[in-house]
Scaffold this active site. Structure first.
Site, short mmCIF file in Angstrom:
data_model
loop_
_atom_site.label_atom_id
_atom_site.label_comp_id
_atom_site.label_asym_id
_atom_site.label_seq_id
_atom_site.Cartn_x
_atom_site.Cartn_y
_atom_site.Cartn_z
N LYS A 178 46.76 32.05 38.60
CA LYS A 178 47.42 32.59 39.79
C LYS A 178 46.33 34.02 39.82
CE LYS A 178 49.88 35.84 40.72
NZ LYS A 178 49.17 36.61 41.51
N GLU A 252 48.63 40.69 27.91
CA GLU A 252 47.79 41.78 27.73
C GLU A 252 47.94 42.75 28.77
OE1 GLU A 252 45.34 41.68 25.58
OE2 GLU A 252 45.50 39.72 24.62
N CYS A 286 41.67 48.54 31.37
CA CYS A 286 42.77 48.67 30.39
C CYS A 286 42.34 49.54 29.12
CB CYS A 286 43.15 47.36 30.12
SG CYS A 286 42.28 46.07 29.48
N GLU A 384 48.99 55.61 32.33
CA GLU A 384 47.66 54.89 32.64
C GLU A 384 47.46 55.13 34.20
OE1 GLU A 384 47.66 50.51 33.01
OE2 GLU A 384 45.85 50.63 31.71
P1 NAD Z 1 50.11 43.95 37.77
O1 NAD Z 1 51.06 44.01 36.56
O2 NAD Z 1 50.85 44.65 39.08
O3 NAD Z 1 49.75 42.66 38.49
C1 NAD Z 1 49.09 41.79 37.82
C2 NAD Z 1 48.99 40.22 38.10
O4 NAD Z 1 50.65 40.10 38.09
C3 NAD Z 1 48.94 40.12 39.57
O5 NAD Z 1 48.27 38.84 39.63
C4 NAD Z 1 50.23 40.19 40.40
O6 NAD Z 1 50.18 39.53 41.45
C5 NAD Z 1 51.15 39.43 39.21
N1 NAD Z 1 52.50 39.92 39.23
C6 NAD Z 1 52.90 41.18 39.69
N2 NAD Z 1 54.40 40.82 39.86
C7 NAD Z 1 54.67 39.77 39.03
C8 NAD Z 1 55.86 39.05 38.49
N3 NAD Z 1 57.09 39.69 38.95
N4 NAD Z 1 55.74 37.95 38.22
C9 NAD Z 1 54.73 37.45 37.82
N5 NAD Z 1 53.49 37.75 38.28
C10 NAD Z 1 53.42 38.91 39.00
O7 NAD Z 1 49.00 44.72 37.39
P2 NAD Z 1 47.73 45.66 38.32
O8 NAD Z 1 48.16 46.79 38.55
O9 NAD Z 1 47.35 44.67 39.45
O10 NAD Z 1 46.40 45.47 37.05
C11 NAD Z 1 46.29 46.55 36.25
C12 NAD Z 1 46.81 46.42 34.98
O11 NAD Z 1 46.35 45.43 33.99
C13 NAD Z 1 46.67 47.30 34.30
O12 NAD Z 1 48.00 48.05 33.52
C14 NAD Z 1 45.74 47.49 33.19
O13 NAD Z 1 45.69 48.19 31.95
C15 NAD Z 1 46.05 45.92 32.87
N6 NAD Z 1 44.85 45.16 32.23
C16 NAD Z 1 45.12 44.72 31.00
C17 NAD Z 1 44.26 44.05 30.31
C18 NAD Z 1 44.27 43.64 28.73
O14 NAD Z 1 43.53 42.75 28.50
N7 NAD Z 1 45.15 44.34 28.08
C19 NAD Z 1 42.97 43.85 30.99
C20 NAD Z 1 42.89 44.22 32.32
C21 NAD Z 1 43.92 44.89 33.02
#
Ligand code: NAD
Length: 485
Positions: A178, A252, A286, A384
């Protein structure tokens, strides 16, 4: 230019009409104009994909094939992918604004490299091993974990799908991917490539959608494991849902990494490295080193050097090779990051460079912004930001630097900058983060990567990353087992 509009979803390896007419419009963060659109997967599509995956896993050939046979399919995918990496990188740049210099190296080429690296890891992986147990021969088998729901964000979309989908496939799992609604097109193009590989029916689905789609996938009883990359807030929620169902989960999550600059560091070299380590992908990383820790003695030199580096950054069209900082992914992100700049000012930090005005009339741009005279209690030091905003914090001595670096809910990455590498290792050992850099910070995608504390559970890459997609099965025998062939 290839089509940027999709009418169908990739469900169980076939292009199927979506359950509803809901669409996702992809808006260029640079021009604010629509560049394409895809269907939005909804609950009915998730149900169909999980059902197909369940069937593929429970009764289909995929988990019953040999590891080598599955690896052949992944090798074929890598060959197909390799012909398109530049085009894929440019598509990601168009979707979410990653500067071309970063997207070519960090996005698509990085994604391709992961396929090859995971294949190499899988060749050495102990899929079946024999040990001597209490009662005689014991066989340890690494069995596929089952149907995997792989949920990724938009910041490095292909690079984040690969460490989930590829090890899961090699292990024998069926996968429902997804992608985030900001980056659905690159994911459906990947689905087209998967189609060329001709996997057995049901093995992979690609379902772009938002929160509700992801939530339905996580809650679905047909899913055995959720592998999630995203924010810590969402990760915490997903972990709770999976906990209730005793579903396997790896996470992650976010970071707020500290770069500790020791007094013996070469400041020019350090700041040159931080240009990427802190600001890659427009600061939407991240692992970005966003808290810069420096002693009072070196403070002014470091701030001057950072300020010179940041004022020299070229902000503009992400498709331009010379661009350092492109737009943020969405207007809400632009406003959020500008809100943090406001918070820094309100809480009393000194802004050396940047500000809340948008640097361009069009597009969701934010000025590279540098704060100093901040404390680690301020929001700009704790949360962040996910944009081109850096915060300098002053430490009194090395113990204080380590204390500040560790005084964070997150524990994803960090770095130390010093002429004394042995001492750098001593510092690393005192920092509670999953990865650490000495005079550099970048990902080594052959090695375990993941977070301490609120930055996650589990690891990606290397043998540890592959281990996330297997269950251990221990078999004992009253009689001697035949040798492994
Ligand atoms: P987010 O958590 O809002 O969304 C991430 C994904 O989860 C999207 O596909 C979203 O549609 C989905 N999602 C949202 N709510 C959900 C739910 N209740 N159930 C299932 N899926 C759901 O994150 P974002 O703001 O889009 O992305 C940025 C974040 O990702 C930052 O915090 C960043 O640090 C983190 N990140 C971490 C890594 C790592 O490897 N540790 C790598 C890249 C990004």
């Amino acid at each position: 230019m290839r089509s940027l509009t999709y009418e169908r979803l990739f469900i169980g390896g076939r292009w199927e009409a979506p359950a509803t007419g809901q669409r996702i419009a992809v808006i260029s963060p640079h021009t604010e104009e629509r560049i394409g659109e895809t269907p939005e997967a909804t609950a009915g599509d998730v149900d169909r994909a999980v059902q197909a995956a369940r069937k593929a896993f429970d009764a289909g050939p995929w988990p019953r094939m040999t590891v080598d046979e599955r690896m052949e399919k992944v090798e074929k995918l890598a060959t197909v992918y390799a012909a398109h990496t530049d085009e894929m990188a440019d598509l990601i740049t168009a979707e979410m604004g990653s500067p071309r210099s970063f997207s070519r190296l960090g996005q698509a080429t990085g994604a391709l490299a992961q396929m090859h690296l995971t294949l190499a890891t899988a060749k050495e992986f102990p899929w079946i091993e024999r040990r001597r147990g209490l009662f005689g021969d014991v066989q340890i088998r690494r069995a596929p974990v089952g149907v995997v729901g792989a949920i990724v964000p938009w910041n490095v979309p292909q690079f984040l799908i690969m460490p989930k989908m590829i090890p899961a496939l090699i292990a024998g799992c069926a996968v429902v991917v997804k992608p985030a609604p900001e980056t659905p097109i690159d994911a459906l193009w990947l689905a087209e490539m998967l189609e060329e590989v001709d996997l057995p029916e049901g093995v992979v689905s690609v379902l772009p959608g938002g929160r509700d789609t992801g939530e339905h996938l996580v809650r679905h009883p047909g899913v055995d494991k959720v592998s999630f990359t995203g924010s810590s807030a969402t990760g915490r929620h997903i972990a709770a849902v999976c906990g209730e169902q005793l579903k396997r989960v790896s996470l992650e999550l976010g970071g707020k990494s500290a770069a500790i600059i020791l007094d013996d560091a070469d400041i020019d070299r350090t700041v040159e490295h931080l240009k990427t380590a802190s600001l890659m992908n427009n600061g939407q990383a991240c692992v970005a080193q966003t808290r810069i820790l420096v002693s009072e003695r070196r403070h002014d030199d470091v701030v001057d050097a950072l300020s010179a580096m940041m004022s020299g950054l070229q902000v503009g069209d992400p498709a331009d090779d010379a661009t350092d900082i492109g737009p943020l992914v969405a207007q809400r992100q632009q406003q959020r990051v500008q809100g943090y700049i406001d918070a820094g000012l309100t809480e009393g930090a000194r802004m050396v460079l940047g500000g809340t005005d948008s640097p361009r009339e069009r597009g969701w741009y934010v000025q590279p912004t540098l704060f100093t005279d901040a404390t680690n209690e301020m929001r700009i030091a704790r949360e962040e930001i996910f944009g081109p905003v850096l915060t300098v914090l002053t430490y009194s001595d090395e113990r204080d630097a380590i204390r500040i670096a560790n005084d964070s809910d997150y524990g994803l990455a960090g770095s130390v900058w010093t002429a004394d590498i042995a001492h750098g290792l001593e510092i690393a050992a005192q920092i509670r983060t999953g990865t650490y850099g000495i005079n550099m910070y970048t990902l080594d995608t052959t090695m375990p990567f993941g977070g301490f504390k609120q930055s996650g559970i589990g690891r990606e890459f290397g043998a540890e990353g592959l281990s996330e997609y297997v269950e251990l099965q221990t078999t004992i025998s009253a009689d001697k087992m035949p040798d492994l062939t």
